[in-house]
Write an enzyme that holds these catalytic residues in place. Structure first.
Site, mmCIF file in Angstrom:
data_model
loop_
_atom_site.group_PDB
_atom_site.id
_atom_site.type_symbol
_atom_site.label_atom_id
_atom_site.label_comp_id
_atom_site.label_asym_id
_atom_site.label_seq_id
_atom_site.Cartn_x
_atom_site.Cartn_y
_atom_site.Cartn_z
ATOM 1 N N ALA A 54 0.810 -1.229 0.000
ATOM 2 C CA ALA A 54 0.000 0.000 0.000
ATOM 3 C C ALA A 54 0.838 1.272 0.000
ATOM 4 O O ALA A 54 0.287 2.356 0.130
ATOM 5 C CB ALA A 54 -0.940 -0.011 1.202
ATOM 6 N N THR A 97 2.511 2.491 -2.456
ATOM 7 C CA THR A 97 2.580 3.152 -3.771
ATOM 8 C C THR A 97 1.431 2.671 -4.672
ATOM 9 O O THR A 97 0.737 1.710 -4.346
ATOM 10 C CB THR A 97 3.956 2.874 -4.434
ATOM 11 N N GLY A 98 1.252 3.396 -5.769
ATOM 12 C CA GLY A 98 0.314 2.950 -6.815
ATOM 13 C C GLY A 98 -1.135 2.802 -6.362
ATOM 14 O O GLY A 98 -1.657 3.591 -5.576
ATOM 15 N N ILE A 99 -1.759 1.750 -6.891
ATOM 16 C CA ILE A 99 -3.184 1.506 -6.635
ATOM 17 C C ILE A 99 -3.429 1.236 -5.143
ATOM 18 O O ILE A 99 -4.426 1.689 -4.575
ATOM 19 C CB ILE A 99 -3.656 0.303 -7.483
ATOM 20 N N GLY A 100 -2.494 0.529 -4.519
ATOM 21 C CA GLY A 100 -2.639 0.211 -3.100
ATOM 22 C C GLY A 100 -2.682 1.470 -2.255
ATOM 23 O O GLY A 100 -3.521 1.609 -1.356
ATOM 24 N N SER A 119 -5.097 -9.223 -13.424
ATOM 25 C CA SER A 119 -4.813 -8.415 -14.606
ATOM 26 C C SER A 119 -5.368 -9.150 -15.822
ATOM 27 O O SER A 119 -5.387 -10.398 -15.839
ATOM 28 C CB SER A 119 -3.298 -8.247 -14.749
ATOM 29 N N TYR A 166 4.456 -12.927 -15.100
ATOM 30 C CA TYR A 166 3.451 -12.044 -14.489
ATOM 31 C C TYR A 166 2.046 -12.555 -14.814
ATOM 32 O O TYR A 166 1.195 -12.671 -13.930
ATOM 33 C CB TYR A 166 3.653 -10.618 -15.010
HETATM 34 N N1 LIG Z 1 -0.626 -0.900 -13.043
HETATM 35 C C1 LIG Z 1 -1.359 -1.612 -13.881
HETATM 36 O O1 LIG Z 1 -1.539 -1.249 -15.057
HETATM 37 C C2 LIG Z 1 -2.022 -2.874 -13.403
HETATM 38 C C3 LIG Z 1 -2.815 -3.593 -14.334
HETATM 39 C C4 LIG Z 1 -3.430 -4.754 -13.907
HETATM 40 C C5 LIG Z 1 -3.252 -5.187 -12.605
HETATM 41 N N2 LIG Z 1 -2.465 -4.487 -11.747
HETATM 42 C C6 LIG Z 1 -2.301 -5.004 -10.384
HETATM 43 O O2 LIG Z 1 -2.589 -3.998 -9.438
HETATM 44 C C7 LIG Z 1 -1.834 -4.263 -8.250
HETATM 45 C C8 LIG Z 1 -1.146 -3.008 -7.780
HETATM 46 O O3 LIG Z 1 -0.133 -2.708 -8.709
HETATM 47 P P1 LIG Z 1 0.395 -1.243 -8.984
HETATM 48 O O4 LIG Z 1 0.183 -1.009 -10.406
HETATM 49 O O5 LIG Z 1 -0.111 -0.302 -8.000
HETATM 50 O O6 LIG Z 1 1.958 -1.506 -8.809
HETATM 51 P P2 LIG Z 1 3.063 -0.806 -7.889
HETATM 52 O O7 LIG Z 1 2.884 0.656 -7.878
HETATM 53 O O8 LIG Z 1 4.358 -1.354 -8.360
HETATM 54 O O9 LIG Z 1 2.751 -1.380 -6.449
HETATM 55 C C9 LIG Z 1 3.109 -2.685 -6.117
HETATM 56 C C10 LIG Z 1 3.261 -2.753 -4.635
HETATM 57 O O10 LIG Z 1 3.630 -4.091 -4.299
HETATM 58 C C11 LIG Z 1 4.690 -4.036 -3.360
HETATM 59 N N3 LIG Z 1 5.504 -5.234 -3.362
HETATM 60 C C12 LIG Z 1 6.282 -5.707 -4.356
HETATM 61 N N4 LIG Z 1 6.930 -6.815 -3.918
HETATM 62 C C13 LIG Z 1 6.525 -7.021 -2.640
HETATM 63 C C14 LIG Z 1 6.835 -7.986 -1.655
HETATM 64 N N5 LIG Z 1 7.714 -8.965 -1.877
HETATM 65 N N6 LIG Z 1 6.238 -7.907 -0.448
HETATM 66 C C15 LIG Z 1 5.367 -6.925 -0.181
HETATM 67 N N7 LIG Z 1 5.039 -5.966 -1.059
HETATM 68 C C16 LIG Z 1 5.626 -6.030 -2.281
HETATM 69 C C17 LIG Z 1 5.490 -2.829 -3.777
HETATM 70 O O11 LIG Z 1 6.319 -2.449 -2.678
HETATM 71 P P3 LIG Z 1 7.723 -1.685 -2.939
HETATM 72 O O12 LIG Z 1 7.361 -0.298 -3.306
HETATM 73 O O13 LIG Z 1 8.439 -1.806 -1.642
HETATM 74 O O14 LIG Z 1 8.398 -2.441 -4.035
HETATM 75 C C18 LIG Z 1 4.376 -1.859 -4.082
HETATM 76 O O15 LIG Z 1 3.928 -1.260 -2.896
HETATM 77 C C19 LIG Z 1 -0.887 -5.397 -8.587
HETATM 78 O O16 LIG Z 1 -1.418 -6.606 -8.108
HETATM 79 C C20 LIG Z 1 -0.869 -5.409 -10.091
HETATM 80 O O17 LIG Z 1 -0.578 -6.677 -10.597
HETATM 81 C C21 LIG Z 1 -1.852 -3.339 -12.110
#
Ligand SMILES: NC(=O)c1ccc[n+]([C@@H]2O[C@H](COP(=O)([O-])OP(=O)(O)OC[C@H]3O[C@@H](n4cnc5c(N)ncnc54)[C@H](OP(=O)(O)O)[C@@H]3O)[C@@H](O)[C@H]2O)c1
Length: 420
Positions: free
Chosen positions: A120, A122-125, A247, A271
């Site tokens: 949570a 960064t990003g969507i979280g 996704s 992925y």
């Molecule tokens: N962005 C898109 O276009 C998209 C599309 C479809 C689905 N999604 C899904 O939406 C969700 C959120 O993604 P997002 O786009 O917001 O990506 P993001 O900004 O990269 O956020 C991912 C989060 O996961 C954390 N993370 C990574 N490895 C981890 C680990 N080993 N233990 C705990 N936390 C970990 C990261 O922490 P750190 O910052 O510490 O690395 C970051 O907080 C994901 O499940 C992604 O697959 C995203």
């Protein structure tokens, strides 16, 4: 202009140099120099110089080149603006299409409800955590980097004026860290109402602390283990909800149970496979938890500009990141369907389904195949060193409506805000 200076000397060449009739435009001038029309009363026109088929004379080449260039120059001044306009229009509509978002219509508050969100910081979280804190939830952020997570938690507390935002350390790449997170959570929190399995890794080949391929280990197996360990808290918070971020790339993957390391490794495949597992997990978890009034949803957030592409190496990574900045949704827009699943009403019927833009997203049949989903469940138990105590609900997953025990549970109502 540079083009004008090129054109003038070429025009000169055109006047002075006779042509041989290889382009009819010049045949006329050639004919004039040789005494008029062929077949007229004057001398016989000189025969064209003999040139081997397929070959041209040097001067002729220059003239032909000049004529072609004349045409190109005029065409380009006309065509370039059209091509640029078409590209701009295409980008505009593509951007509109990708960014199209149905916002969460519910204004429900969740005062007194506890929410866990993984990844949570960064990003969507982060966008989801902020909005749920704004709606009065007690938000627990599970973050790999405690410092980064704490800093974000402080920002969310300040922004939303909600003091109940906490960061716990959680590395989904380590089963031990997940167990510690759950122990910590169990000690501090009596119940859990919403679990959002959001964190994800996408990048070069790597393994988790426990030796599993990293995408599979973090995106799926870590969340499987976390959900399994938190199920008692979810039961206590029933009706409660589990939301799995998936996704649409899941459809590009096939799951080979005999090749968990994924050879040869490919970022997109790894992925996509982890997201296919999340789709299968959503169906199976619904079958197993529906009886406990724990509803399970998969969410495809759309294409969102976040840090998810940060580990994609090389030029392709740079291009993808640039494109995502121009075309993709904001994290706030990407979080709308997650929020809808967390706070929306009349969601019971949607349990076990995947949603996009606050609506059902049709999932391919093989991703819901009961036998495969059960096989993945059993494999995951094995990989996490667990024994199942969640019996599979033998209802047909396609059957409408929840089992008898769930029939009379209405939509979750927002509780009145506690006095502070
Ligand atoms: N962005 C898109 O276009 C998209 C599309 C479809 C689905 N999604 C899904 O939406 C969700 C959120 O993604 P997002 O786009 O917001 O990506 P993001 O900004 O990269 O956020 C991912 C989060 O996961 C954390 N993370 C990574 N490895 C981890 C680990 N080993 N233990 C705990 N936390 C970990 C990261 O922490 P750190 O910052 O510490 O690395 C970051 O907080 C994901 O499940 C992604 O697959 C995203």
């Amino acid at each position: 202009m540079g083009h004008g200076t090129v054109k003038q000397p070429q025009a000169k060449v055109n006047k002075q140099v006779p042509t041989t009739g290889s382009t009819h435009k010049h045949t006329g001038s050639s004919q004039k120099q040789h005494g008029g029309k062929p077949g007229g009363s004057g001398e016989k026109p000189a025969p064209p110089p003999k040139v081997a088929p397929g070959r041209t004379m040097g001067r002729e080449k220059a003239i032909i080149w000049e004529d072609d260039n004349d045409v190109d120059f005029e065409d380009i001044t006309f065509v370039v603006p059209i091509v640029i306009s078409v590209i701009i229009l295409l980008v505009f509509f593509l951007r509109k299409y990708i960014r199209w978002t149905v916002p969460c219509q519910s204004s429900n508050r969740i005062d007194g409800k506890t929410v866990v969100i993984t990844g949570a910081n960064t990003g969507i979280g982060r966008a989801t955590a902020t909005e749920l804190a704004r709606r009065g939830g007690r938000v627990v952020m599970g973050c790999r980097d405690r410092k980064k997570g704490e800093a974000v938690a402080i920002q969310i507390r300040t922004k939303t004026h909600n003091p109940d935002v906490y960061c716990y350390e959680l590395d989904l790449a380590s089963l031990t860290s997940i167990k510690e997170f759950v122990d910590d959570f169990n000690n501090r929190e009596p119940t859990l109402h919403v679990l959002i399995n959001n964190a994800a890794y996408m990048g070069p080949q790597s393994t988790t602390m426990d030796g599993y391929e990293r995408c599979f280990g973090v995106n799926y197996l870590g969340h499987f283990y976390l959900t399994y360990l938190l199920k008692d808290k979810l039961r206590r918070g029933a009706p409660s909800r589990v939301i799995n971020l998936i996704s649409d790339t899941y459809s590009k993957a096939r799951l080979n149970f005999d090749d968990l390391p994924l050879t040869p490794y490919d970022i997109k495949q790894a992925y996509a496979r982890s997201k296919l597992c999340m789709v299968m997990f959503t169906s199976e978890l619904h079958r197993r938890l529906a009886g406990d009034i724990i509803h399970v949803y998969g969410v495809h957030p759309g294409w969102v500009c976040t840090d998810i592409l940060r580990n994609w190496p090389g030029v392709a990574g740079n291009i993808l990141r640039t494109v995502s900045r121009v075309l993709f949704k904001s994290p706030e827009d990407g979080s709308q369907t997650v929020l809808f699943c967390a706070v929306g009403e009349k969601m019971r019927e949607m349990s076990g389904k995947v949603l996009e833009n606050c609506n059902i997203f049709k999932v391919k049949n093989y991703a819901k195949d009961r036998e495969q989903c059960e096989r993945l469940w059993n494999l995951s138990l094995n990989l996490c060193g667990l024994e199942s105590d969640i019996p599979a609900d033998k209802r047909d997953p396609g059957e409408k409506g929840p089992p008898a025990a769930v029939q009379d549970v209405g939509p979750r109502e927002a509780e009145p805000k506690k006095e502070k």
